[in-house]
Design an enzyme around this catalytic site. Structure first.
Site, PDB file in Angstrom:
ATOM      1  N   THR A  89      81.165  58.021  51.596  1.00  0.00           N
ATOM      2  CA  THR A  89      81.710  57.351  50.424  1.00  0.00           C
ATOM      3  C   THR A  89      83.191  57.703  50.324  1.00  0.00           C
ATOM      4  O   THR A  89      83.717  58.498  51.112  1.00  0.00           O
ATOM      5  CB  THR A  89      80.994  57.808  49.143  1.00  0.00           C
ATOM      6  OG1 THR A  89      81.258  59.212  48.949  1.00  0.00           O
ATOM      7  CG2 THR A  89      79.494  57.579  49.230  1.00  0.00           C
ATOM      8  N   ASN A  91      73.930  59.599  38.405  1.00  0.00           N
ATOM      9  CA  ASN A  91      74.657  59.571  39.662  1.00  0.00           C
ATOM     10  C   ASN A  91      76.134  59.909  39.503  1.00  0.00           C
ATOM     11  O   ASN A  91      76.745  60.467  40.421  1.00  0.00           O
ATOM     12  CB  ASN A  91      74.521  58.183  40.296  1.00  0.00           C
ATOM     13  CG  ASN A  91      75.534  57.937  41.384  1.00  0.00           C
ATOM     14  OD1 ASN A  91      75.421  58.455  42.491  1.00  0.00           O
ATOM     15  ND2 ASN A  91      76.559  57.139  41.083  1.00  0.00           N
ATOM     16  N   TYR A 104      81.858  72.351  41.583  1.00  0.00           N
ATOM     17  CA  TYR A 104      80.834  71.404  42.018  1.00  0.00           C
ATOM     18  C   TYR A 104      79.513  72.131  42.273  1.00  0.00           C
ATOM     19  O   TYR A 104      78.452  71.675  41.837  1.00  0.00           O
ATOM     20  CB  TYR A 104      81.308  70.701  43.285  1.00  0.00           C
ATOM     21  CG  TYR A 104      80.360  69.664  43.826  1.00  0.00           C
ATOM     22  CD1 TYR A 104      80.299  68.398  43.272  1.00  0.00           C
ATOM     23  CD2 TYR A 104      79.544  69.946  44.923  1.00  0.00           C
ATOM     24  CE1 TYR A 104      79.441  67.432  43.774  1.00  0.00           C
ATOM     25  CE2 TYR A 104      78.680  68.989  45.433  1.00  0.00           C
ATOM     26  CZ  TYR A 104      78.633  67.729  44.856  1.00  0.00           C
ATOM     27  OH  TYR A 104      77.765  66.786  45.365  1.00  0.00           O
ATOM     28  N   ASP A 127      82.351  56.929  29.129  1.00  0.00           N
ATOM     29  CA  ASP A 127      82.707  58.135  29.885  1.00  0.00           C
ATOM     30  C   ASP A 127      81.569  59.116  29.655  1.00  0.00           C
ATOM     31  O   ASP A 127      81.307  59.511  28.512  1.00  0.00           O
ATOM     32  CB  ASP A 127      84.028  58.698  29.363  1.00  0.00           C
ATOM     33  CG  ASP A 127      84.477  59.945  30.105  1.00  0.00           C
ATOM     34  OD1 ASP A 127      83.645  60.610  30.753  1.00  0.00           O
ATOM     35  OD2 ASP A 127      85.673  60.285  30.009  1.00  0.00           O
ATOM     36  N   VAL A 128      80.860  59.517  30.712  1.00  0.00           N
ATOM     37  CA  VAL A 128      79.670  60.342  30.529  1.00  0.00           C
ATOM     38  C   VAL A 128      79.978  61.705  29.921  1.00  0.00           C
ATOM     39  O   VAL A 128      79.076  62.379  29.422  1.00  0.00           O
ATOM     40  CB  VAL A 128      78.889  60.527  31.845  1.00  0.00           C
ATOM     41  CG1 VAL A 128      78.335  59.200  32.342  1.00  0.00           C
ATOM     42  CG2 VAL A 128      79.737  61.220  32.912  1.00  0.00           C
ATOM     43  N   LYS A 140      76.004  71.615  40.179  1.00  0.00           N
ATOM     44  CA  LYS A 140      74.774  71.181  40.831  1.00  0.00           C
ATOM     45  C   LYS A 140      73.659  72.221  40.683  1.00  0.00           C
ATOM     46  O   LYS A 140      72.477  71.858  40.572  1.00  0.00           O
ATOM     47  CB  LYS A 140      75.032  70.876  42.304  1.00  0.00           C
ATOM     48  CG  LYS A 140      75.940  69.672  42.536  1.00  0.00           C
ATOM     49  CD  LYS A 140      75.376  68.401  41.908  1.00  0.00           C
ATOM     50  CE  LYS A 140      76.236  67.182  42.219  1.00  0.00           C
ATOM     51  NZ  LYS A 140      75.715  65.938  41.606  1.00  0.00           N
TER      52      LYS A 140
END
Length: 271
Positions: free
Chosen positions: A194, A92, A159, A65-66, A163
């Site tokens: 996606t 990613n 988000y 899990d990052v 970013k």
């Protein structure tokens, strides 16, 4: 100058853009490590990649899990044991809020989850991978970025904040590591269809999508060292191509494709 990359670690590689990037890098002759959250999904992805490997190349799967640095560090250690030194890191893995609401209406737990996955996660991977890159003489980091980090939006505040932070992480890697052979890039995939983008209300009526091969072309060019002049900068799939970026190298200055506060006029000295 760092040599062309030979071994890539791709996070969030079990599906979507991550899997497509891994496939493109395998087709370009690289060895690839898929860092995934679930071993079964990673192995399913690896099964589709291994028949495409070049002679001498390998494909491995590691689980982490990052958002958990200890898990990432252990996974990277296992990756090195399986494939050797990693000289290309593709950050990613990421998520986005499930609802389109302003910041003051967002659930705090959701906001934290997005920020941890999209900003803390890439840092954890950088922390685990880059020191060995530098010891070996250099390498490359690709952060999957977004125009949402450069422009204000009324929704997706977590988000967008993550970013925007990723821009600063890329800039730090470039400035601190360039003289030691490190190159870092913000690569925006545009709007690839996606599971994540398809579920976003903002794209409900979208009819044009960025083809995934446009993302692959940029990342493979980065891996080959063809875009090293763009280290520390933002490139956008679907608009930029390796050829157009190489042609524009001579036009770059300190402000080109970097996130900055804009002056309000020619006499504004505050920025």
């Amino acid at each position: 100058m760092p040599a062309a990359s030979r071994t890539a670690l791709v996070t969030g590689a079990a599906r979507g853009i991550g899997l497509e990037l891994a496939r493109g890098l395998v087709d370009a002759g690289l060895s690839v490590v898929l860092l995934v959250r679930r071993a079964e999904a990673g192995e399913r992805a690896a099964v589709t990649l291994r028949p495409r490997l070049a002679e001498g190349a390998t494909c491995a799967v590691v689980v982490a899990d990052v958002t958990d640095h200890a898990q990432v560090a252990a996974a990277v250690s296992r990756a090195r044991e399986a494939v050797g030194p990693i000289d290309l890191l593709i950050n990613n893995a990421g998520v986005i809020e499930p609802s389109e609401v302003p910041a003051w209406e967002e659930d705090p737990a959701t906001w934290r989850t997005v920020l941890e996955a999209d900003l803390l996660g890439p840092f954890h991977c950088v922390r685990a991978v880059v020191p060995s890159m530098l010891e070996a003489g250099g390498g490359r980091v690709v952060n999957l970025s977004s125009g949402a980090g450069a422009d204000d939006r009324a929704v997706y505040s977590a988000y967008c904040a993550a970013k925007a932070g990723l821009f600063r992480l890329t800039g730090n890697l470039h400035l601190a590591g360039h003289d030691r052979g490190l190159r870092a890039f913000d690569v925006s995939p545009g709007t690839v269809r996606t599971d994540m983008t398809g579920a976003m209300g903002i794209h409900e009526h979208r009819s044009e999508w960025t083809p995934v091969h446009a993302v692959l072309d940029l990342v493979v060019a980065v891996a080959r060292g063809e875009l090293d002049a763009w280290s520390g900068r933002y490139v956008r799939a679907g608009i930029d191509t390796p050829a157009s970026l190489r042609a524009a190298e001579g036009e770059l200055d300190d402000r080109s494709r970097r996130l900055r506060v804009l002056p309000h006029g020619p006499d504004d000295t505050a920025v």
